[in-house]
Write a protein that holds these residues in place. Structure first.
Motif, short mmCIF file in Angstrom:
data_model
loop_
_atom_site.label_atom_id
_atom_site.label_comp_id
_atom_site.label_asym_id
_atom_site.label_seq_id
_atom_site.Cartn_x
_atom_site.Cartn_y
_atom_site.Cartn_z
N VAL A 32 0.84 -1.31 -0.08
CA VAL A 32 0.07 0.08 0.25
C VAL A 32 0.74 1.25 0.02
N THR A 33 1.93 1.34 0.81
CA THR A 33 2.85 2.47 1.05
C THR A 33 3.54 2.55 -0.40
N VAL A 34 3.92 1.65 -0.93
CA VAL A 34 4.83 1.97 -2.17
C VAL A 34 3.90 2.37 -3.41
N SER A 35 2.85 1.56 -3.41
CA SER A 35 2.00 1.90 -4.66
C SER A 35 1.41 3.25 -4.43
N LEU A 36 0.87 3.56 -3.35
CA LEU A 36 -0.07 4.71 -3.04
C LEU A 36 0.80 6.03 -3.09
N PHE A 37 2.33 5.77 -2.65
CA PHE A 37 3.02 6.76 -2.54
C PHE A 37 3.54 7.12 -4.00
N LEU A 38 3.52 6.09 -4.76
CA LEU A 38 3.90 6.57 -6.25
C LEU A 38 2.80 7.07 -7.13
N LEU A 39 1.54 6.56 -6.81
CA LEU A 39 0.46 7.24 -7.40
C LEU A 39 0.34 8.72 -7.01
N TYR A 40 0.53 9.03 -5.60
CA TYR A 40 0.55 10.39 -4.96
C TYR A 40 1.41 11.40 -5.68
N LEU A 41 2.85 10.81 -5.81
CA LEU A 41 3.60 11.57 -6.61
C LEU A 41 3.30 11.98 -8.33
N LEU A 42 2.56 10.91 -8.71
CA LEU A 42 2.17 11.27 -9.96
C LEU A 42 1.31 12.25 -10.24
N VAL A 43 0.23 12.03 -9.33
CA VAL A 43 -1.08 12.74 -9.32
C VAL A 43 -0.59 14.29 -8.82
N ARG A 48 0.17 20.00 -10.02
CA ARG A 48 1.09 21.43 -9.76
C ARG A 48 1.07 22.24 -11.26
N LEU A 49 0.73 21.40 -12.42
CA LEU A 49 0.48 22.14 -13.30
C LEU A 49 -0.78 22.50 -13.72
N THR A 50 -2.00 21.56 -13.43
CA THR A 50 -3.08 21.73 -13.97
C THR A 50 -4.18 22.16 -12.47
N GLY A 51 -3.71 22.06 -11.42
CA GLY A 51 -4.40 22.38 -10.30
C GLY A 51 -5.30 21.10 -9.98
N THR A 53 -7.24 18.83 -6.34
CA THR A 53 -7.10 18.19 -5.00
C THR A 53 -7.04 16.84 -5.12
N LEU A 54 -7.07 16.13 -6.12
CA LEU A 54 -7.22 14.42 -6.08
C LEU A 54 -5.90 13.94 -4.94
N HIS A 55 -4.89 14.78 -5.06
CA HIS A 55 -3.91 14.05 -4.22
C HIS A 55 -4.43 13.78 -2.78
N ARG A 56 -5.33 14.73 -2.27
CA ARG A 56 -5.82 14.66 -0.65
C ARG A 56 -6.55 13.30 -1.00
N SER A 57 -7.42 13.13 -1.71
CA SER A 57 -8.09 11.83 -1.79
C SER A 57 -7.09 10.45 -1.79
N VAL A 58 -5.94 10.76 -2.36
CA VAL A 58 -5.01 9.67 -2.32
C VAL A 58 -4.45 9.45 -1.21
N VAL A 123 9.42 10.64 2.35
CA VAL A 123 7.94 10.39 2.27
C VAL A 123 7.13 11.46 2.64
N ALA A 124 7.68 12.05 3.96
CA ALA A 124 6.97 13.21 4.67
C ALA A 124 7.40 14.51 3.82
N ALA A 125 8.48 14.66 3.03
CA ALA A 125 8.73 15.86 2.41
C ALA A 125 7.87 15.77 1.27
N TYR A 126 7.67 14.86 0.55
CA TYR A 126 7.04 14.64 -0.80
C TYR A 126 5.25 14.83 -0.47
N THR A 127 5.02 14.44 0.69
CA THR A 127 3.52 14.46 0.94
C THR A 127 3.02 15.62 1.74
N GLY A 128 3.90 16.78 1.84
CA GLY A 128 3.49 17.94 2.04
C GLY A 128 3.62 18.66 3.26
#
Length: 286
Positions: A32-43, A48-51, A53-58, A123-128
């Motif tokens: 869960v941690t690896v897959s959703l962290f990668l999905l979070y980074l992608l989203v 950051r380019l399009t605006g 808040t889907l990253h919050r749902s992830v 992980v903490a840095a990339y998740t805000g």
């Protein structure tokens, strides 16, 4: 800065079925941690380019699935405020991260040293996560960043006890943290919402299972939880938020928030409903 009012507990060894379940849960937690962290980074990169808040749902999904892997069911009472502000909660251990991510779209506030921790810091840095330095020279810049985050709609999560606990009590909130909410840049705009986090192990499991002592081994503590926590529950109680502008004294704001968090825990542990958790305000003036 770790809570050591008592000696760390020694938990009973898990049964064979508990150990097998623990291995499966650890594998699920890692996946869960690896897959959703990668999905979070992608989203997050796209947003950051399009605006958006889907990253919050992830992050919320990440927290909920991680809690399940740790054998915990989440129960949320009350309403999280729908705008930016500060959440102040009691702190038991590392598992609070999953719990609060699952319950609300929070961004954690952490000491700057965490940024350098292997794995966790990345992980903490990339998740805000917002990292706080204790240097006085950094105070003005950090207050400005905090205000910018809150105005943009972020919920910043603080742990005002300043330490982890055994998960069975709430220590007095340190008022020094609340001083930033009374700074001119934040005083008129920030809302502060107290939140009680109460862990309730399944009958027969150690009562202090989810607590943390500073000299505990992280790997051992995680192993104990995934083996012994099956059927546990965590309650998150959102109390009515307070407008910082209604307080002229940081000590009073800290005391009021700390007392509400402690009462929420006491009522939950006694099997009582929260004291009329009111809905959060529908808007805030930036």
């Amino acid at each position: 800065m770790t809570w050591k009012a008592e000696a760390p507990p020694v938990y009973p060894s898990a049964t064979l079925s508990g150990r097998i379940g623990g291995v499966l849960r650890l594998a699920a937690l890692a996946a869960v941690t690896v897959s959703l962290f990668l999905l979070y980074l992608l989203v997050r990169g796209v947003e950051r380019l399009t605006g958006g808040t889907l990253h919050r749902s992830v992050r919320g999904l990440w927290g909920r699935l991680s809690l399940r892997a740790c054998g915990l069911r989440l129960v949320v009472r009350g309403t999280c405020m729908p705008h930016g502000g500060a959440i102040v909660a009691n702190h038991s251990s590392w598992i609070d991260i999953f719990t609060l991510m699952a319950a609300a779209p929070v961004n954690f506030v952490s000491k700057s040293e965490v940024r350098g921790w292997p794995g966790i810091g990345t992980v903490a840095a990339y998740t805000g996560t917002m990292f706080i330095e204790r240097r006085q020279s950094a105070a003005r810049r950090q207050t400005a960043e905090m205000r910018a985050r809150i105005v943009s709609g972020q919920l910043l999560c603080f742990f005002p006890e300043g330490t982890s606990t055994d998960g069975l009590r709430v220590l007095p909130f340190k008022s020094s943290l609340f001083a930033v909410f009374l700074e001119p840049e934040l005083h008129e705009t920030v809302w502060v919402q107290p939140v009680s986090v109460i862990y309730q192990p399944v009958a027969g499991a150690p009562e202090m299972l989810y607590g943390w002592w500073g000299d505990m081994d992280f790997g051992r503590h995680m192993w104990d939880i995934v083996c012994l926590s099956r059927g546990g529950q965590v309650q998150v109680v959102f109390h009515p938020p307070h407008r910082a502008a209604d307080f002229s004294d940081r000590k009073r704001l800290a005391r009021v928030c700390g007392e509400e968090v402690a009462e929420g825990m006491a009522r939950a542990r006694a099997g009582l409903s929260p004291v009329a958790p009111a809905p959060a305000p529908v808007s805030a003036t930036p």
